[in-house]
Design an enzyme around this catalytic site. Structure first.
Site, mmCIF file in Angstrom:
data_model
loop_
_atom_site.group_PDB
_atom_site.id
_atom_site.type_symbol
_atom_site.label_atom_id
_atom_site.label_comp_id
_atom_site.label_asym_id
_atom_site.label_seq_id
_atom_site.Cartn_x
_atom_site.Cartn_y
_atom_site.Cartn_z
ATOM 1 N N ASP A 91 -0.937 -36.871 -17.071
ATOM 2 C CA ASP A 91 0.341 -37.561 -16.928
ATOM 3 C C ASP A 91 0.205 -38.996 -17.441
ATOM 4 O O ASP A 91 -0.901 -39.532 -17.529
ATOM 5 C CB ASP A 91 0.741 -37.551 -15.446
ATOM 6 C CG ASP A 91 2.203 -37.904 -15.232
ATOM 7 O OD1 ASP A 91 2.947 -38.025 -16.231
ATOM 8 O OD2 ASP A 91 2.603 -38.046 -14.059
ATOM 9 N N GLU A 92 1.341 -39.628 -17.765
ATOM 10 C CA GLU A 92 1.383 -41.042 -18.183
ATOM 11 C C GLU A 92 0.379 -41.334 -19.297
ATOM 12 O O GLU A 92 -0.348 -42.334 -19.271
ATOM 13 C CB GLU A 92 1.113 -41.966 -16.981
ATOM 14 C CG GLU A 92 2.028 -41.739 -15.795
ATOM 15 C CD GLU A 92 3.449 -42.240 -16.009
ATOM 16 O OE1 GLU A 92 3.754 -42.671 -17.143
ATOM 17 O OE2 GLU A 92 4.248 -42.187 -15.073
#
Length: 767
Positions: A223-224
């Site tokens: 994620d991110e």
């Protein structure tokens, strides 16, 4: 186990495409509020439930502990409790700590290493400066440590940094870098950056270990991805190199952590790294209204960076127009925020927990908090003293860290004389110097002292240690402390975590020491905090006894600011724009939209830094679900001086028809113009806001038109009257940026500097 339709229900067509995409490298570009966490979680569930992938072979990397917890909870709902228990999910630092607990022995290190938090790292750096005879006033410990951290994020070690040094500051950092790493190794400790760096080094130098992890983690999700630094980027590439099943979610428009080493080029180069990659764009927003999205989009579209063109849209409707408000100064700006929150809460449509006030720098929270306190408006300042940073908690944790790793010099020094046991600062410094000269931890030095006291060969105990042996009171205090630490270590091997803490508090006399040092009331509050730590320990009761303490200390060290936000509390959240990433609120106020604040003054001469400031605005604006307020001040106090403020250039990027300016109902503007105190005398009632037709976010209409030829209307010695301050005598008057600034000495009110266009000063003789 859930079947495929259940795992795909509720997904829009593009989300469904992302969840069911074929194995291989996948880049999901997810706009804010587009359900990226949902996609990531459903992708894991789809692999396990529909593709029958063994969860043991899946690694999911999140950027916060909160996100990791939410993923596990959602997977339990999708798959059934326990079905994804074998999944590895956590932050980069937590996962690396787990790898190193098992395999750091390949690097010649011990598995029971301590993890030094930010405060510990700063303490080590101060010790480094003392060891190198460098003056802290000339060489700021925090600045030196930041330079070392940046180097580690780029996988630059101390030797390489020394070779690259070009300036005197670089040379100082290079010397400190070497000593800093020596002290960490002597204490068997790693800092946050080392968790990443040492894991990359482990996988680079030991191909057999790398292959073992590659075989285990055949499916990697992250994620991110836009906020990964060089070390994190390399780590993911290492793990994914064999099977290339890497699924990353991110948004280059939300990359705002360059100051922590995040490199936006990582997400921009994903398609170059993996030419066969599939790219999927999530553009439907489920959080905000279209009015909010249009404002955010208008600002981000002016970015100079290379980016994928996304157009956010929503089915949430147009919504309330974004409000643009100008305050006279930072105090009125904050008062306007407080008044509007009070109005919305009084309407019954909102509660205090629905609001967030966001700002670029922590210092801006002062005015906001001072506006809330007189109104008794509940609020949380995110980034204030967190639970695990309280002194009494860090003291308790220091004892527990020594139970696991007695070589931890920072923890040793922290509690050597707490509670007070007669070991002075000079004695501690002597011990540190002697231990450093011998290249051993303080714990080992005290063991040598104990051996000498027991008649063993003391040939190695010259200098400071010999003197300590000759001073009975000091020697006895040190030997008593050593015996305490040895007792803690022995109890750790026999007691479960909760019982160990109970024993420790009793053995140390924790409660009594707090009451003695802080008094009944404050000491009682601190003791309650310590008892809360005892409650936290219960969360680890189901782990094997030998893992309980290590897991507690590891997780405490890796807690972040955002993890500490208490969503269940009905209070206004005051938070920096950086910290707000990943959160959402029905109503958001962004204050300080001025040149020098947002964008920050450090970014105006750097195009890439300016683009990051633009992304920071975009992140803040898209945290809002229903209402967004943009505020700036006409004047702002900076470094003790009140200066004219220029509205942020980002406001000029927003088409006028997307904004609605807010004007205050008529109340004495003159009462807001005290400039010596930096405080407003704004009516402490609840001045309402009313709207007027949209106008461009140009300079405020209250400002007087410049006229360099205009003569001043007031002169020194003139008697005047002010509606609030009463009678006074003009000290001086001058033209300032088209307005007349009048300095008046008021009877019983002191000297005030007022702007004539606001103050409505009356000549006393005219009455």
């Amino acid at each position: 186990m859930s079947d495929e339709p259940d795992m795909l229900s509720g997904l829009n067509p593009v989300q469904r495409q992302a969840v069911t995409v074929a194995p291989g490298p996948v880049l999901v570009l997810a706009g804010p509020g587009s359900g990226k966490t949902r996609v990531l979680t459903h992708r894991v569930a789809y692999l396990i439930g529909a593709q029958r992938v063994d969860p043991f072979t899946i690694l999911a990397v999140t950027f916060t502990n909160k996100a990791a917890r939410e993923m596990r909870e959602r997977l339990d709902t999708l798959l059934g409790a326990g079905q994804a228990a074998a999944l590895t999910v956590g932050t980069f630092h937590r996962i690396c700590a787990r790898f190193l607990r098992r395999d750091i022995v390949h690097l010649g290190r011990e598995r029971d290493f301590a993890i030094y938090d930010s405060d510990d790292q700063l303490r080590v750096m101060r010790r480094v400066l003392r060891d190198l005879n460098l003056d802290e006033k000339k060489h700021a410990p925090r600045a030196i440590h930041s330079a070392i951290s940046r180097a580690k994020n780029e996988l630059v070690d101390a030797d390489a940094y020394s070779r690259q040094a070009r300036t005197y500051f670089d040379e100082v950092v290079a010397r400190c870098f070497v000593r800093y790493q020596e002290l960490l190794r002597d204490a068997n400790a790693l800092d946050f950056d080392d968790l990443l760096v040492e894991t990359v080094r482990l996988l680079t130098q030991h191909p057999d270990v790398l292959e073992r992890y590659q075989e285990r983690y055949r499916h990697i999700l992250a994620d991110e991805y836009q906020d990964t630094n060089r070390a994190q980027y390399v780590l993911l590439k290492q793990l994914a190199a064999k099977y290339r099943n890497i699924f990353v979610v991110g948004d280059e428009d939300q990359s705002v952590y360059a100051f922590r080493g995040a490199d936006i080029r990582n997400i921009q180069s994903f398609e170059r790294d993996y030419p066969e990659a599939q790219v999927i764009m999530l553009e439907q927003n489920y959080r905000s209204t279209q009015a909010i999205l249009d404002v955010a989009q208008a600002v981000i579209n002016r970015s100079a960076q290379r980016r994928h063109d996304k157009k956010l849209w929503t089915r949430n409707g147009k919504g309330v127009q974004v409000q643009l408000i100008e305050g006279y100064d930072q105090d009125e700006e904050a008062q306007l925020v407080a008044s509007e929150i009070a109005r919305l809460v009084a309407s019954g449509d909102y509660r205090y927990g629905d609001f967030a006030v966001m700002y670029r720098t922590n210092a801006q929270s002062r005015a906001v908090e001072e506006a809330f306190i007189p109104r008794t408006m509940p609020h949380i300042i995110v980034g204030g003293t967190r639970f695990y940073e309280r002194k009494e908690i860090k003291d308790a944790l220091a004892y527990l860290r020594l139970a696991l790793n007695p070589l931890d010099n920072i923890s040793f020094g922290r509690v050597m004389n707490w509670p007070v046991r007669g070991i002075g600062q000079r004695t501690q410094e002597d011990l540190e110097r002697r231990a450093s000269a011998l290249g051993i931890p303080i714990y080992t030095l005290l063991q040598m002292l104990a051996a000498g006291a027991n008649g063993a060969d003391a040939a190695d105990m010259d200098g400071a240690v010999r003197e300590l042996v000759a001073a009975p009171r000091t020697r006895n205090a040190l030997l008593s402390f050593l015996a305490l630490i040895d007792d803690v270590i022995n109890q750790r091997n026999t007691l479960p975590l909760g019982a160990l803490i109970d024993w420790l508090f009793d053995r140390v006399g924790f409660r009594e020491a707090l009451l003695r040092e802080y008094g009944e009331e404050d000491g009682g509050d601190r003791w309650n905090n310590v008892l809360e730590l005892r409650n936290v320990a219960e969360n680890y009761a189901n782990l094997p006894r030998e893992n309980q303490l290590a897991t507690l200390l590891e997780e405490v060290a890796l807690v972040s600011d955002v993890d500490s936000v208490q969503e269940e509390r009905d209070a206004i959240t005051c938070i920096t724009l950086h910290q707000a990433k990943g959160l959402e609120f029905p109503v958001v106020f962004i204050v300080g939209l001025e040149e020098g604040l947002l964008p920050h003054s450090r970014s105006t001469d750097d195009r890439s830094a300016l683009d990051e400031e633009r992304r920071l605005f975009y992140v803040g604006a898209t945290r809002a679900k229903q209402r967004l307020y943009l505020l700036h001040a006409f004047r702002r106090t900076v470094y003790g001086r009140m200066n004219m403020a220029t509205p942020s250039r980002f406001l000029q990027d927003i088409p006028p028809d997307l904004l609605q300016t807010a004007a205050k109902r008529g109340y004495a503007l003159a009462q807001q113009a005290t400039m010596f105190t930096g405080r407003t005398s704004l009516d402490r009632g609840k001045p309402a806001l009313r709207t007027r037709p949209s106008v461009a976010p140009a300079p405020a209409t209250r400002r007087a038109a410049p006229d360099a030829q205009r003569a001043v209307a007031f002169f020194a010695g003139q008697k005047v009257r002010h509606a609030h301050f009463g009678e006074g005598i003009v000290v001086s008057s001058k033209l300032v940026e088209g307005d007349e600034e009048v300095t008046v000495a008021f009877v019983g009110k002191g000297v005030r500097r007022l702007l004539a266009s606001f103050a409505n000063l009356q000549r006393a003789e005219e009455e």
